[in-house]
Design an enzyme around this catalytic site. Sequence first.
Site, PDB file in Angstrom:
ATOM      1  N   PHE A  24       0.853  -1.181   0.000  1.00  0.00           N
ATOM      2  CA  PHE A  24       0.000   0.000   0.000  1.00  0.00           C
ATOM      3  C   PHE A  24       0.889   1.231   0.000  1.00  0.00           C
ATOM      4  CE2 PHE A  24      -4.468   1.275   1.170  1.00  0.00           C
ATOM      5  CZ  PHE A  24      -5.087   0.324   0.394  1.00  0.00           C
ATOM      6  N   GLN A  45      -7.694  14.646   4.250  1.00  0.00           N
ATOM      7  CA  GLN A  45      -7.127  13.823   3.191  1.00  0.00           C
ATOM      8  C   GLN A  45      -8.077  13.740   2.008  1.00  0.00           C
ATOM      9  OE1 GLN A  45      -6.482   9.315   3.477  1.00  0.00           O
ATOM     10  NE2 GLN A  45      -4.434  10.178   3.469  1.00  0.00           N
ATOM     11  N   HIS A 103      -8.551  11.668  -0.937  1.00  0.00           N
ATOM     12  CA  HIS A 103      -8.080  10.395  -1.492  1.00  0.00           C
ATOM     13  C   HIS A 103      -7.899  10.620  -2.981  1.00  0.00           C
ATOM     14  CE1 HIS A 103      -7.886   6.193  -2.636  1.00  0.00           C
ATOM     15  NE2 HIS A 103      -7.861   5.846  -1.368  1.00  0.00           N
ATOM     16  N   LEU A 119     -15.304   5.886  -3.333  1.00  0.00           N
ATOM     17  CA  LEU A 119     -13.909   5.470  -3.251  1.00  0.00           C
ATOM     18  C   LEU A 119     -13.531   4.378  -4.250  1.00  0.00           C
ATOM     19  CD1 LEU A 119     -11.372   5.928  -1.540  1.00  0.00           C
ATOM     20  CD2 LEU A 119     -12.102   4.018  -0.133  1.00  0.00           C
ATOM     21  N   GLU A 144      -7.174   2.072  -2.884  1.00  0.00           N
ATOM     22  CA  GLU A 144      -5.753   2.171  -3.192  1.00  0.00           C
ATOM     23  C   GLU A 144      -5.178   0.805  -3.570  1.00  0.00           C
ATOM     24  OE1 GLU A 144      -3.820   4.705  -0.376  1.00  0.00           O
ATOM     25  OE2 GLU A 144      -1.897   3.714  -0.644  1.00  0.00           O
ATOM     26  N   ARG A 161      -0.851   9.419  -0.129  1.00  0.00           N
ATOM     27  CA  ARG A 161      -2.051   9.878  -0.819  1.00  0.00           C
ATOM     28  C   ARG A 161      -2.041  11.366  -1.165  1.00  0.00           C
ATOM     29  NH1 ARG A 161      -6.527   6.458   2.705  1.00  0.00           N
ATOM     30  NH2 ARG A 161      -6.162   4.498   1.617  1.00  0.00           N
ATOM     31  N   HIS A 182     -11.849  12.339   1.900  1.00  0.00           N
ATOM     32  CA  HIS A 182     -11.886  10.976   2.394  1.00  0.00           C
ATOM     33  C   HIS A 182     -11.736  10.868   3.903  1.00  0.00           C
ATOM     34  CE1 HIS A 182     -11.481   6.697   2.151  1.00  0.00           C
ATOM     35  NE2 HIS A 182     -10.248   6.689   2.591  1.00  0.00           N
ATOM     36  N   ARG A 205      -2.592  10.753   6.500  1.00  0.00           N
ATOM     37  CA  ARG A 205      -2.687   9.363   6.955  1.00  0.00           C
ATOM     38  C   ARG A 205      -2.297   8.411   5.835  1.00  0.00           C
ATOM     39  NH1 ARG A 205      -6.466   5.376   6.373  1.00  0.00           N
ATOM     40  NH2 ARG A 205      -8.022   6.714   5.426  1.00  0.00           N
TER      41      ARG A 205
END
Lengths: 253, 632
Positions: free
Chosen positions: B124, B250, B252, B266, B269, B325, B391, B427
């Site tokens: 990730f 954030q 995304h 969403l 990722e 991100r 997000h 994050r």
Amino acid sequence: MSKRVKLRIWRGDSKTGALKDVEVEANEGEVVLDVIHRVQATQMGDLAVRWNCKAGKCGSCSMEINGKPRLACMTQVANFEEGETITITPLRAFPVIKDLVTDVSFNYKKAMEVDSFTPPAGLKAGEVRMAQVDVERSQEFRKCIECFLCQDTCHVIRDHEENKKSFAGPRFFIRLAELDMHPLDILKNRKQKAQAEHGLGMCNITKCCTEVCPEHIKITDNAIIPMKERVVDVKYDPVRWLGSKIRKREGIV
Amino acid sequence: MSEKIPMERHNYDVLVIGAGGAGLRAAVEAREAGLRVAIICKSLFGKAHTVMAEGGIAASMGNVNDKDGWQVHFRDTMRGGKFLNHYRMAELHAKEAPDRVWELELWGALFDRTGEGKISQRNFGGHEYPRLAHVGDRTGLELIRTMQQKIVAMQQQDKKEHGDAESYLKVFAEVTITEVLKESGKVTGAYGYRRENGNELLFEAPAVILATGGVGKTFKITSNSWEGTGDGHALALKAGGNLVDMEFLQFHPTGMVWPPSVRGILVTESVRGEGGVLTNTTGERFMFKYIPDVFKDKYADNEAEADRWYLDQDNNRRPPELLPRDEVARAINAEVKAGRGSPHGGVFLDVSKRIPAEVIKKRLPSMWHQFYELAGVDITKEPMEVGPTCHYVMGGVEVDPDTAAAIGVPGLYAAGEVAGGMHGSNRLGGNSLSDLLVFGRRAGAGAVEYVKGCQSVKVSDASIKDAAERIAAPFKRTGGENPYTLHQELQEITHNLVGIIRTKSELQDAIEKIAAIRKRIENVAVSGDRLFNPGFHLSFDLDNMLLVAESTAKSAIVREESRGGHTRDDFPVMDPKWRSQNNISSFNGKEVVVKQQKLPKMPNELFDLFDIDELEKYLSKEELPNNAGVRS
């Protein structure tokens, strides 16, 4: 590109109610939940509807659209004929609270009646080893988003309030099957209990539940039928029946 | 409405507001310690926003690469947050995440497996090794269901032992909490109403745990469900608590962009973790142009090396699609602005050329489903169109890291997205689910310790009367503002003026416009009665969202730098001066006030986990302790 769509929405409470016609704008690509929200924001501020994620993941916006149990967030407006009136009603198997919101507490009561996951004593965190192939069967059932559309469509309870007491419904048959096939679960009598306490025998495999499942879980083929077959094995095979009586085995794996 | 509204009165040791991963984990901890616990769900039990987490839960179990360990996870988390994280939270999180994942297995969770039968872990963004335990792309569902079923298991046990399943642990579904109550400076409970019928509820409890999640619904384009209205953030502010660094949101990088009705949903990722590449309309794999200096030694600057990494991670650098991100979101934004976007204003994300169709359907089943059903796109054959979506909020309630106690409000706790500090300015993916469990458990334990030293609490009649009047108010007004319209106006303001790229003049404009809406919500009127009335419900959510938006705009205007989830067009680079400052929001009854506070100093043993060359990129000389960090 926006167009007008005709909706017929059931409005009312536990005592009384009626279908109300409204017309509303719909934009390209919109789903039924979008147009319900537009009705709410512009014409009926107190129209009750449950929803959360609007992405088909939480299973909140269950309702009946032209009589079919569906998630409103996954039903495209474009799927209906030009000029067709879309009729939107609450889930029929559960008591109405208001408009499109029903009292689904039946399902939470049934969840409480299923014996919980029971791992062997002394199983240590971090030491579990399971093969992918062994977890996959239960993983299919754990895809369930608890939209309760299967419960709603199941004819055992859809128009038979009297059956609710003794019938857990497809949602909980897959929960039972999931636990029965769980590599770490040690309770051996889940199939027997499914039959004796949760009403598995009342299902006559019409597969309506499988048809409405938005997660495409093969409820009937992969959960209900295998459990039924193995319950029948034990119940009607005289040798195994005798064996189970003599040795007082809790169940047959 | 002149008839008397019924009011239920309940008494518990601990009240948990929120039934997502953090709230349920907190409740389990408090119940296991023998306390009586109530859990408040804003929607039905099991529908919390946790359910939407897709990619996985980060924990350095080292099942796929045994070089992983808490130190590496800690480093990645601090880097991802650009060193603005509360070091202690990042440390506790990295150390305890594996235990929280393993414990889920003992409660029935079924993660995907490695060949040896251990929990499988995937790559990730920002994580040095494969670290995310996962179940396809529906990990959040597995987490919420496991926790939900654990709660049921405990209730069944209570039924056996005490005759009543709900005697020690009760879930109150579809309840909105409008106020955290205090007497003499300490928490005494909370007040709210049942969404089903508007009946009111009083909870008397010495400890209240906020686990209410995020604030996404403040924005127009968001991946968040309707519940993300910043309730806990606002409840904490009104109860005298602080919010830390609310400017950090954030975006995304990959939300759906088309059709309009799904904009913001969403796209996990994991699509990039599994090998998906980002291209612009000229076909260029553009992320190579956007590798910041601080990450140059970790990310491949050419396609050949990036592609080799999927097969040999030890000898190649990672593909830049897997940058944190904030970096990817800004890059996509820049490509679209430069006129190289896709037809619907995003960029292309493609897995179809790299992974066989059957593998895509197995590893990314809900993505396949989502695009097929909602956009008519078959991701096994064609690329997706994606763009940034609001997000996650890194900012949140200022807490003590070890106990999750809200600073300044005895008896109040906060865990999960509603708490601030853990993720710094940005994050990493996968660090949210682990955050929920690590700090959910700690909040439960913190509340248990606190309650041990408490007398029973009593809420005064005056407090009850005030709280009840506030709930009744929207019905008493006629011909006022429509809450849906005000919500849409607020979303336009945040989207246009407090979004992914910010400037001083726009933020100033936003602050004024938010203040104007605040005046107007005093005039919100709702039609109908208290029976499941969404307009009525929204009027309270709206109040919370406004406080959150005000806090975000006011924090954003003072932070004159760009870092993580806060990008200022007029101050485009990181400023070491701001590295050591938190923005602390408080509420004086009329408006949000923001002041600066120095970050706590990281102890030397944690400094030593980093290469000194890296530390120097973030920290000023004065901040570096003598001899800290390792010179490679």
